[in-house]
Every structure is written in C-alpha cells, then in structure tokens.
Design an enzyme around this catalytic site. Structure first.
Site, PDB file in Angstrom:
ATOM      1  N   ARG A   1     -12.018  -2.841 -29.277  1.00 41.63           N
ATOM      2  CA  ARG A   1     -12.793  -3.730 -28.397  1.00 41.63           C
ATOM      3  C   ARG A   1     -14.150  -3.056 -28.147  1.00 41.63           C
ATOM      4  NH1 ARG A   1     -10.020  -6.536 -23.506  1.00 41.63           N
ATOM      5  NH2 ARG A   1     -11.522  -8.144 -24.107  1.00 41.63           N
TER       6      ARG A   1
ATOM      7  N   ARG B   1      -5.225  -4.310 -20.991  1.00 37.97           N
ATOM      8  CA  ARG B   1      -6.628  -4.747 -20.893  1.00 37.97           C
ATOM      9  C   ARG B   1      -7.266  -4.187 -19.613  1.00 37.97           C
ATOM     10  NH1 ARG B   1      -6.182  -7.151 -16.751  1.00 37.97           N
ATOM     11  NH2 ARG B   1      -8.408  -7.564 -16.627  1.00 37.97           N
TER      12      ARG B   1
ATOM     13  N   ASN C   1     -19.775  -7.923 -18.054  1.00 39.38           N
ATOM     14  CA  ASN C   1     -18.439  -8.136 -17.478  1.00 39.38           C
ATOM     15  C   ASN C   1     -17.895  -9.444 -18.035  1.00 39.38           C
ATOM     16  OD1 ASN C   1     -16.305  -7.256 -15.706  1.00 39.38           O
ATOM     17  ND2 ASN C   1     -16.813  -8.972 -14.392  1.00 39.38           N
ATOM     18  N   LYS C   2     -16.680  -9.773 -17.645  1.00 45.73           N
ATOM     19  CA  LYS C   2     -15.994 -10.954 -18.177  1.00 45.73           C
ATOM     20  C   LYS C   2     -16.900 -12.178 -18.164  1.00 45.73           C
ATOM     21  CE  LYS C   2     -12.847 -11.111 -19.712  1.00 45.73           C
ATOM     22  NZ  LYS C   2     -12.819 -11.016 -21.210  1.00 45.73           N
TER      23      LYS C   2
ATOM     24  N   ASP D   1     -17.611  -3.961 -17.333  1.00 43.40           N
ATOM     25  CA  ASP D   1     -17.117  -3.307 -18.551  1.00 43.40           C
ATOM     26  C   ASP D   1     -18.117  -2.299 -19.082  1.00 43.40           C
ATOM     27  OD1 ASP D   1     -15.499  -5.915 -18.415  1.00 43.40           O
ATOM     28  OD2 ASP D   1     -14.462  -4.631 -19.850  1.00 43.40           O
TER      29      ASP D   1
HETATM   30  O1  MRU Z   1     -11.066  -8.924 -21.462  1.00 41.66           O
HETATM   31  P1  MRU Z   1     -10.545  -8.124 -20.305  1.00 41.66           P
HETATM   32  O2  MRU Z   1      -9.458  -8.823 -19.556  1.00 41.66           O
HETATM   33  O3  MRU Z   1     -10.194  -6.727 -20.691  1.00 41.66           O
HETATM   34  O4  MRU Z   1     -11.793  -8.037 -19.323  1.00 41.66           O
HETATM   35  C1  MRU Z   1     -11.691  -7.302 -18.135  1.00 41.66           C
HETATM   36  C2  MRU Z   1     -12.887  -7.415 -17.284  1.00 41.66           C
HETATM   37  O5  MRU Z   1     -13.871  -8.039 -17.651  1.00 41.66           O
HETATM   38  C3  MRU Z   1     -12.905  -6.651 -15.994  1.00 41.66           C
HETATM   39  O6  MRU Z   1     -13.700  -7.302 -15.061  1.00 41.66           O
HETATM   40  C4  MRU Z   1     -13.465  -5.271 -16.297  1.00 41.66           C
HETATM   41  O7  MRU Z   1     -12.679  -4.592 -17.227  1.00 41.66           O
HETATM   42  C5  MRU Z   1     -13.722  -4.417 -15.137  1.00 41.66           C
HETATM   43  S1  MRU Z   1     -12.412  -4.260 -13.946  1.00 41.66           S
HETATM   44  C6  MRU Z   1     -11.486  -2.978 -14.319  1.00 41.66           C
END
Ligand code: MRU
Length: 341
Positions: free
Chosen positions: A85, A48, A235-236, A225
């Site tokens: 994704r 991920r 982002n997350k 992201d």
């Molecule tokens: O769902 P994930 O764990 O892949 O989400 C990751 C994130 O949201 C990170 O903050 C994002 O990929 C940027 S850091 C490399």
C-alpha cells in the site's frame, strides 16, 4: 515474545490478524504463516490503518526470522511489504528504520518490532490525552473512516481522542461517516463506538454537509496516512470534502496522528502517491453486491489530500500544532530518517 492488541496478536512466531473485512458481522482471527500471507492481508484491508499496517509488517518479519530468514531474505521481504500500500507512510518509516539497523544480526527485527508495537500504544495515549483537552463539554463530534484500536496497536488516533473525551464526560454524540467504498466508518467505527457505549448516529458521506448546516457538529476529528513537510495531509477519501465543509460552516477540523505518520521527505500533498484501488469496490459493496452495468468505468482513489490551510490543529503525540507551526514537529529529532525505499 507475546504482543497483543485489538486487531493483531503475536505469540513466539505465531501471528493472527482480526479480519477487518468480516467485521462487524463476524469476528474471525486469521492465521498468518508467511510474508506472502501478510502482503495479501494488507492489500485486502484485512489488516488496515496507517500505524497498524506498519506494525503488522514488522510482526510478519519477526515471524519470518523465527522460520530462519537471513538478512538478505528479510531485505527482499521488506521491499515486498512496502509495495503493498503506497500512501500510508508509517509502513515505509518502520521498514526504513529496520533497514538502517539490519547489518549483521537478524535479532534486531525483534527489538524494532517490539519497540514500535509498544511505542504505538503510548503514542495513542498521548494523542488521546492532548486531543481531549480541545473538546468542549457537551460536544457533538464527526469523524470518518476508522481511526481506533483497529487501526493502531493502541487505542487509536482520532477515535482515541473521542473515546478519551467521552470518558471525561464531554462527548454528547458522534456522527461517523460511513466511508464509501469500503465502509470503514459504517462497519468498524460503528463497532468500536458500540463497544465503548458512545452514543452515535451513522450517516452516509453525502449527509455530512446537511448535518453540519443543522448545527449538529462542534468539531471534526480525522486521522492521517501521511503528513507532508508543508502540513498537507493524505487521509481516507472524503476527508478533503469534510475539511472544505468544516471551513464553510466554521467548525474546527482536527487531524490526529503520531510522529510515525510525518514524512519530512515529502514536500507537499502533490508529492504523495495516492493508492488507486479495484473498480469493483465502487461498482458494488464488499464483493457481495454489484449494482452498476458490468463494465462501468470507475475512478477509485483510496485517499485524498487536504491542504494544510484547511486544518485547524494537528494533534500529535508530541503536542498540538497548527499549519504555521507543524514544520517544527516535522523538523524535530524524533522524525524518522530520510526514506530510501
Ligand atoms: O484504507 P484504510 O482503511 O487503511 O485507511 C485508513 C485511514 O485512512 C485512517 O484514517 C488512517 O490510517 C489514519 S488513522 C490510524
């Protein structure tokens, strides 16, 4: 060819992924044998983080070529990988570059795979160096999700800045948010901070406001992201809440990302497709616990959009930008070409 990072390893057609769903209790390396395997691992978040998903897809394609895949088969595999994704744009960007060059010779898969793997290490180092300059001595920092070596081929994005500033003896303490529902902060960032001997205190996501109000946070650093053309970022989930809280408490809010996360084809955050995940992730925890009535209705967006106006600075590998100047980075020549997938 051999490529090796904290969470992925490639050795002449053999490919392994560090299972990020088993961390930190167990460090299990899973062998990937096929494109289907890699798609399943990406969907399950065993591998991920925006840059690493793209790199993992490239390495799976390299393996596919060692098994005799033709150009047509690679094109089908690219479509399958891109569909895993939808929000993180690095995967699409890498696949588009590959598609553009995939004309007569499958060997180009190795060139591009190796190039982006090695380049990501340099991009992380550049972000860390530039970002650490913004961190004042004695800083208390907050972050969310996992943005370290587990999310990239290098040292990370936001977490790489934190690690670099710590090496420069500027970091007093870090507050990682646990990051429900999949707990990337509580499991993965805590694991990386522990390994780096950085002092930290884990908090639940809903404790962030209180910790900020108590004056315990000097800066917030997050990854991205996807960065849209107007500077909005995906982002997350929970990032937007942190940005709103940061503005209220007048705390600098930094977004750290490589150029491979820029999406010049996406006008604003409204155009970013947000991945909606399995309701069971919210009904319990990590498939091990369930605490709601069985059929409880759930909304589980995996990412949210933070508007550009809430971002103090973007720390990219190419420099430091703000909402008024981020378009310069997006228009710059290294931005990956228009997406057709
Ligand atoms: O769902 P994930 O764990 O892949 O989400 C990751 C994130 O949201 C990170 O903050 C994002 O990929 C940027 S850091 C490399």
């Amino acid at each position: 060819m051999k490529l090796d990072s904290l969470a992925i390893k490639y050795d002449n057609g053999l490919l392994w992924v560090l299972d990020q769903q088993a961390l930190p209790q167990q460090e299990i390396w899973l062998e990937c044998h096929s494109i289907d395997d890699m798609c399943a691992m990406i969907k399950a978040l065993k591998v991920r983080g925006a840059p690493l998903i793209g790199i993992a897809a490239l390495l799976a394609l390299m393996q596919y070529v060692t098994k005799g895949a033709t150009i047509e088969e690679i094109k089908i595999a690219i479509k399958q990988l891109v569909a895993t994704r939808p929000t993180a744009v690095n995967l699409k960007n890498y696949m588009q570059v590959l598609l553009n060059q995939l004309t007569t010779n499958v060997e180009v898969v190795f060139e591009i795979g190796q190039k982006f793997f090695l380049e990501d290490i340099t991009l992380c180092e550049n972000m860390a160096t530039l970002g650490a300059e913004l961190i004042p001595p004695g800083a208390n920092l907050m972050t969310c999700c996992n943005t370290g070596g587990l999310a990239t081929a290098g040292s990370g994005t936001a977490l790489a800045v934190i690690k670099k500033a710590f090496q420069q003896q500027k970091v007093k303490h870090v507050f990682p948010c646990e990051t429900r529902p999949l707990l990337q902060g509580g499991r993965l960032t805590a694991w990386e901070l522990e390994k780096a001997n950085i002092p930290y205190t884990l908090i639940c996501d809903n404790m962030a406001a209180m910790v900020m109000a108590q004056g315990k946070v000097d800066a917030i650093l997050v990854g991205a992201d996807r960065i849209a053309a107007n500077g909005d970022i995906a982002n997350k989930i929970g990032t937007y809440s942190l940005a709103v809280l940061a503005r209220f408490h007048q705390i600098p809010f930094y977004v750290v990302a490589p150029y491979t996360t820029l999406d010049s084809t996406c006008a604003s955050g409204r155009d970013i497709v947000i991945e909606i995940r399995d309701p069971n992730e919210v009904r319990g925890a990590l498939g091990k616990l369930s605490w709601t009535p069985e059929q409880t209705q759930v909304y589980n967006p995996s990412f949210d959009v933070t508007p550009a106006e809430l971002i103090t600075n973007y720390i990219l590998d190419t420099g430091i930008f703000n909402p008024a100047s981020i378009h310069l980075a997006i228009n710059e020549s290294r931005t990956i070409e228009k997406l057709s997938i």
